[in-house]
Design an enzyme around this catalytic site. Structure first.
Site, PDB file in Angstrom:
ATOM      1  N   LYS A  32       0.860  -1.197   0.000  1.00  0.00           N
ATOM      2  CA  LYS A  32       0.000   0.000   0.000  1.00  0.00           C
ATOM      3  C   LYS A  32       0.888   1.236   0.000  1.00  0.00           C
ATOM      4  O   LYS A  32       1.752   1.390   0.859  1.00  0.00           O
ATOM      5  CB  LYS A  32      -0.895   0.010   1.234  1.00  0.00           C
ATOM      6  CG  LYS A  32      -1.775   1.252   1.343  1.00  0.00           C
ATOM      7  CD  LYS A  32      -2.788   1.115   2.462  1.00  0.00           C
ATOM      8  CE  LYS A  32      -2.334   1.633   3.788  1.00  0.00           C
ATOM      9  NZ  LYS A  32      -2.280   3.100   3.936  1.00  0.00           N
ATOM     10  N   ASP A  59      -3.402   4.356  -1.874  1.00  0.00           N
ATOM     11  CA  ASP A  59      -4.340   4.803  -0.828  1.00  0.00           C
ATOM     12  C   ASP A  59      -4.323   6.329  -0.741  1.00  0.00           C
ATOM     13  O   ASP A  59      -3.692   6.908   0.127  1.00  0.00           O
ATOM     14  CB  ASP A  59      -3.885   4.149   0.492  1.00  0.00           C
ATOM     15  CG  ASP A  59      -4.691   4.580   1.703  1.00  0.00           C
ATOM     16  OD1 ASP A  59      -5.825   5.059   1.531  1.00  0.00           O
ATOM     17  OD2 ASP A  59      -4.169   4.418   2.819  1.00  0.00           O
ATOM     18  N   LYS A  61      -7.358   8.220  -1.066  1.00  0.00           N
ATOM     19  CA  LYS A  61      -8.653   8.644  -0.493  1.00  0.00           C
ATOM     20  C   LYS A  61      -9.216   9.900  -1.156  1.00  0.00           C
ATOM     21  O   LYS A  61      -9.407  10.941  -0.513  1.00  0.00           O
ATOM     22  CB  LYS A  61      -8.505   8.897   1.010  1.00  0.00           C
ATOM     23  CG  LYS A  61      -8.062   7.677   1.807  1.00  0.00           C
ATOM     24  CD  LYS A  61      -8.122   7.957   3.307  1.00  0.00           C
ATOM     25  CE  LYS A  61      -7.726   6.767   4.143  1.00  0.00           C
ATOM     26  NZ  LYS A  61      -6.296   6.420   4.063  1.00  0.00           N
ATOM     27  N   THR A 119     -11.722   5.753  10.987  1.00  0.00           N
ATOM     28  CA  THR A 119     -11.728   5.157  12.340  1.00  0.00           C
ATOM     29  C   THR A 119     -11.304   6.180  13.393  1.00  0.00           C
ATOM     30  O   THR A 119     -11.492   5.959  14.581  1.00  0.00           O
ATOM     31  CB  THR A 119     -10.811   3.921  12.403  1.00  0.00           C
ATOM     32  OG1 THR A 119      -9.574   4.241  11.765  1.00  0.00           O
ATOM     33  CG2 THR A 119     -11.436   2.740  11.723  1.00  0.00           C
ATOM     34  N   ARG A 211       3.154  -1.150  10.741  1.00  0.00           N
ATOM     35  CA  ARG A 211       4.257  -1.262  11.702  1.00  0.00           C
ATOM     36  C   ARG A 211       4.600  -2.674  12.158  1.00  0.00           C
ATOM     37  O   ARG A 211       5.801  -2.954  12.333  1.00  0.00           O
ATOM     38  CB  ARG A 211       3.975  -0.329  12.899  1.00  0.00           C
ATOM     39  CG  ARG A 211       4.144   1.130  12.514  1.00  0.00           C
ATOM     40  CD  ARG A 211       3.437   2.068  13.452  1.00  0.00           C
ATOM     41  NE  ARG A 211       1.993   1.963  13.312  1.00  0.00           N
ATOM     42  CZ  ARG A 211       1.120   2.675  14.018  1.00  0.00           C
ATOM     43  NH1 ARG A 211       1.547   3.533  14.925  1.00  0.00           N
ATOM     44  NH2 ARG A 211      -0.170   2.536  13.806  1.00  0.00           N
TER      45      ARG A 211
HETATM   46  O1  C5P Z   1       1.074   0.546  11.159  1.00  0.00           O
HETATM   47  P1  C5P Z   1      -0.348   0.069  11.042  1.00  0.00           P
HETATM   48  O2  C5P Z   1      -0.465  -1.441  10.876  1.00  0.00           O
HETATM   49  O3  C5P Z   1      -1.245   0.618  12.111  1.00  0.00           O
HETATM   50  O4  C5P Z   1      -0.813   0.689   9.641  1.00  0.00           O
HETATM   51  C1  C5P Z   1      -2.141   0.585   9.180  1.00  0.00           C
HETATM   52  C2  C5P Z   1      -2.286   1.307   7.883  1.00  0.00           C
HETATM   53  O5  C5P Z   1      -3.661   1.335   7.538  1.00  0.00           O
HETATM   54  C3  C5P Z   1      -1.821   2.759   7.916  1.00  0.00           C
HETATM   55  O6  C5P Z   1      -1.302   3.048   6.617  1.00  0.00           O
HETATM   56  C4  C5P Z   1      -3.094   3.521   8.182  1.00  0.00           C
HETATM   57  O7  C5P Z   1      -3.053   4.821   7.633  1.00  0.00           O
HETATM   58  C5  C5P Z   1      -4.114   2.680   7.433  1.00  0.00           C
HETATM   59  N1  C5P Z   1      -5.489   2.823   7.881  1.00  0.00           N
HETATM   60  C6  C5P Z   1      -5.899   2.573   9.186  1.00  0.00           C
HETATM   61  N2  C5P Z   1      -7.220   2.713   9.534  1.00  0.00           N
HETATM   62  C7  C5P Z   1      -8.107   3.105   8.610  1.00  0.00           C
HETATM   63  C8  C5P Z   1      -7.709   3.360   7.291  1.00  0.00           C
HETATM   64  C9  C5P Z   1      -6.375   3.204   6.956  1.00  0.00           C
HETATM   65  O8  C5P Z   1      -5.094   2.196  10.022  1.00  0.00           O
HETATM   66  N3  C5P Z   1      -9.381   3.201   8.963  1.00  0.00           N
END
Ligand code: C5P
Length: 232
Positions: A32, A59, A61, A119, A211
Site C-alpha cells: 500500500k 491509498d 482517499k 476510524t 508497523r
Molecule cells: O502501522 P499500522 O499497521 O497501524 O498501519 C495501518 C495502515 O492502515 C496505515 O497506513 C493507516 O493509515 C491505514 N489505515 C488505518 N485505519 C483506517 C484506514 C487506513 O489504520 N481506517
C-alpha cells in the site's frame, strides 16, 4: 478473490521504500502506497515499485466534485495500480464518476474501494461536527451499501465489521482491513486491534499491516508470519 496481506509502506522517501522491499528476495508482497510516500516521490515511485513486480494499493482517499475525481482516477488508472480508494462521503455520483474515470478503453480497471467513516472519527465528533445523528456503525453500513450500489468493489473497514459488511453488501464485496496486530505485539495508536488469524475467521479479504511488519526486527519473517496466520 484470494485473501492476501498488504504491507503499508508508510515511509517518507523512495529510497527507504525500495531498501525495505530489497529485503524480500523470494516474494513480491502486495504493498500500500499512501499519501506520505506518494506526496514525497510522486507517480515515479509507483512506477518503480510496479516495475519490480509488486501489486499496489494506492491509498489516496479521493474526495472532490465528480468531474475532478473522474479525471484524477483516469490518471491513476494509467499508473497500472491494482487498487485505489475514495471517500464514500463524496456521494454516489462521485463514486460512479470515479469508476468511469478508472475504466480503461479495454474495460479493465483497478479495484475501487471506499472509506466509510474514518476510524479516527468518534460518535461524538460525528454528531457535533458533521451533524450526523445516527449510530456510527449504522452510518458505516449505510455508506458501504451506497458504495456497493454505485458499483464499487468494497470498503476499508475494521475486521470486526467484515461479517456485517458481507451480509449487507454480498459475500464478494471486499473488506480491506487495517488494525491488525500479532497477539504478542504492540498495538501502537490502533485501538480496536485483531490478529491476522482472527481477521481470517471474521472474513476479511485483505489485511493491511504497517508497523508490525515495517518496524519489525525481521520484516520478512513478520510478513511470512502474517501470511501463515491469515492465508494459511
Ligand atoms: O502501522 P499500522 O499497521 O497501524 O498501519 C495501518 C495502515 O492502515 C496505515 O497506513 C493507516 O493509515 C491505514 N489505515 C488505518 N485505519 C483506517 C484506514 C487506513 O489504520 N481506517
Amino acid at each position: 478473490m484470494g485473501k492476501d496481506v498488504i504491507i503499508a509502506l508508510d515511509l517518507d522517501s523512495g529510497s527507504k521504500a525500495l531498501a525495505f522491499l530489497d529485503q524480500f528476495t523470494d516474494q513480491k508482497p502486495y504493498v500500500k502506497i499512501g499519501m506520505e510516500l506518494f506526496y514525497a516521490e510522486g507517480p515515479a515511485i509507483v512506477r518503480q515499485i510496479k516495475a519490480r513486480g509488486h501489486r499496489i494499493f494506492l491509498d489516496l482517499k479521493l474526495h472532490d466534485i465528480p468531474n475532478t475525481v473522474q479525471r484524477a482516477m483516469a490518471v491513476l488508472s494509467g499508473l497500472d495500480v491494482d487498487m485505489v480508494n475514495l471517500h464514500a462521503a463524496g456521494t454516489k455520483a462521485m463514486m460512479e464518476a470515479a469508476l468511469a474515470g478508472l475504466t480503461r478503453p479495454d474495460g479493465s480497471r483497478p479495484l475501487l474501494i471506499a472509506v466509510t467513516q474514518l476510524t479516527s472519527t468518534s460518535q461524538q465528533r460525528m454528531e457535533e461536527e458533521l451533524l450526523i445523528q445516527k449510530p456510527l456503525d449504522e452510518v458505516v453500513m449505510h455508506y458501504a451499501r451506497c458504495a456497493a450500489a454505485a458499483g464499487l468493489d468494497g470498503v476499508v473497514c475494521s475486521p470486526l465489521e467484515a461479517g456485517r459488511v458481507h451480509e449487507g453488501c454480498g459475500g464478494s464485496f471486499l473488506t480491506v482491513t487495517p488494525g491488525v496486530r500479532f497477539a504478542d505485539g504492540d498495538a501502537g495508536d490502533q485501538v480496536r486491534v485483531t490478529t491476522p488469524a482472527r481477521a481470517k475467521q471474521l472474513g476479511s479479504d485483505y489485511i493491511v499491516v504497517g508497523r508490525p511488519i515495517v518496524a519489525a526486527p525481521d520484516p520478512v519473517a513478520a510478513y511470512r508470519r502474517c501470511l501463515a496466520e491469515f492465508v494459511g
